[in-house]
Scaffold this active site. Structure first.
Site, short mmCIF file in Angstrom:
data_model
loop_
_atom_site.label_atom_id
_atom_site.label_comp_id
_atom_site.label_asym_id
_atom_site.label_seq_id
_atom_site.Cartn_x
_atom_site.Cartn_y
_atom_site.Cartn_z
N VAL A 91 0.84 -1.21 0.00
CA VAL A 91 0.00 0.00 0.00
C VAL A 91 0.87 1.25 0.00
O VAL A 91 0.61 2.22 -0.72
CB VAL A 91 -0.96 0.00 1.20
N ASP A 92 1.93 1.24 0.80
CA ASP A 92 2.87 2.37 0.80
C ASP A 92 3.43 2.62 -0.59
O ASP A 92 3.43 3.75 -1.10
CB ASP A 92 4.04 2.08 1.76
N MET A 93 3.93 1.55 -1.21
CA MET A 93 4.59 1.71 -2.51
C MET A 93 3.60 2.11 -3.60
O MET A 93 3.91 2.96 -4.45
CB MET A 93 5.32 0.43 -2.88
#
Length: 320
Positions: A91-93
């Site tokens: 999700v971060d990436m």
């Protein structure tokens, strides 16, 4: 040259990326509304857990939290097993990639219209967008998603099979491929079995078909199965660990490992992961090594208008 092109190639603006909780930079006098007064062409990208508006805007954001609240953990894990966090901060990436594309789009718009804008990205909304097919199935058909491990929800067989030593992922995406697979594993009778003759029937009877195929795959090593599958047109791949991934001939052929000098490293160099996308006209390269802690402090403070004497004082007080 048309005006919008002239603006685009002579764009004198600035780009800012921040991931504070919404409202933090406003309190510091560095929010978008304050900063755009100094530079109307400013592209101001905000990345947060839940976005800058709505009832959850003030909550902090973390990859596994967004993954849990926006459905990713619900669909990740073994069938009938507990939820599992993916092994990477997906999700971060993905949010970073969305923000990257949005910044480029905002730069293009600024080149056409001469004004910048704020980009508001969040982990929560990114993960909702990644639900894609399972999200559309729920929205339009009311079908709740399930965890399937390495299996496919609507294509059978498609799984990670245990071999004599490791694992092999393979599948049959249509009935013709299933017939090929049955011939390859010397189980041609399966293709004639009414329980498995069509994909809908295989989906219905996946719990019967799986153990039969598993018992066959355990008879050979992964390398032996790769030799069998090569050239058949059936999708397959071994499950590689990180070492085998970076020693993969395709990774080397596509320049996915690069080495750069770095004095701070004992070896004198650092190995980095190469660019994932290649360009035909402008070769993508890594031009700078990862910065050391505090390497650019002086430059950043100078951009903020803080003079050398004040910077020296901040260092004496261990503030920077």
């Amino acid at each position: 040259m048309p005006r919008e092109k002239r603006l685009y190639y002579n764009w004198p603006g600035k780009q800012t990326v921040e991931n504070f909780k919404p409202g933090t930079l406003d309190r510091l006098g560095l929010g978008y509304e304050q900063m755009k007064e100094h530079n109307p062409r400013l592209i101001f990208a905000s990345i947060s857990g839940y976005g800058t508006t709505g009832p959850y805007a003030k909550r902090g954001g973390y990859d596994p939290i967004a993954g849990a609240e926006a459905g990713l953990l619900h669909v990740t894990g073994e069938h009938h097993g507990p939820p599992v966090r993916p092994g990477l901060g997906l999700v971060d990436m993905a949010t970073g990639l969305y923000a990257h594309g949005a910044i480029l789009a905002a730069l293009h718009a600024c080149g056409q219209h001469g004004i910048g804008q704020r980009i508001d990205a969040s982990l929560f909304e990114t993960q909702i967008s990644l639900l894609t097919n399972v999200g559309m199935s729920w929205l339009n058909l009311g079908i709740e998603a399930e965890r399937w491990g390495c299996q496919h929800p609507s294509i059978v067989p498609y799984d990670a099979f245990k071999t004599k030593d490791l694992y092999l992922v393979c599948g049959a995406t249509n009935d013709a491929q299933f017939l090929k697979l049955c011939k390859l594993v010397d189980l041609e009778s399966l293709a004639k079995d009414l329980r498995f003759s069509t994909n809908p029937k295989r989906v219905e009877n996946r719990d019967l078909l799986g153990p039969i195929l598993n018992s066959v795959f355990k008879t050979k090593t992964t390398a032996e199965w790769i030799d069998e599958f090569e050239g058949t047109g059936i999708p397959f791949a071994p499950i590689n660990n990180i070492e085998r991934t970076f020693s993969h001939p395709q990774a080397h052929a596509r320049d996915m490992i690069t080495e750069m000098p770095l004095n701070a490293a004992k070896s004198g160099h650092v190995r980095l992961i190469g660019p994932a996308v290649k360009f035909s006209g402008t070769k993508a390269t890594i031009r700078t090594v990862p910065p050391r802690l505090g390497q650019h402090t002086d430059e950043i403070l100078a951009e903020l208008g803080i003079g050398k004497e004040q910077v020296d004082k901040l260092r004496e007080e261990n503030i920077v």
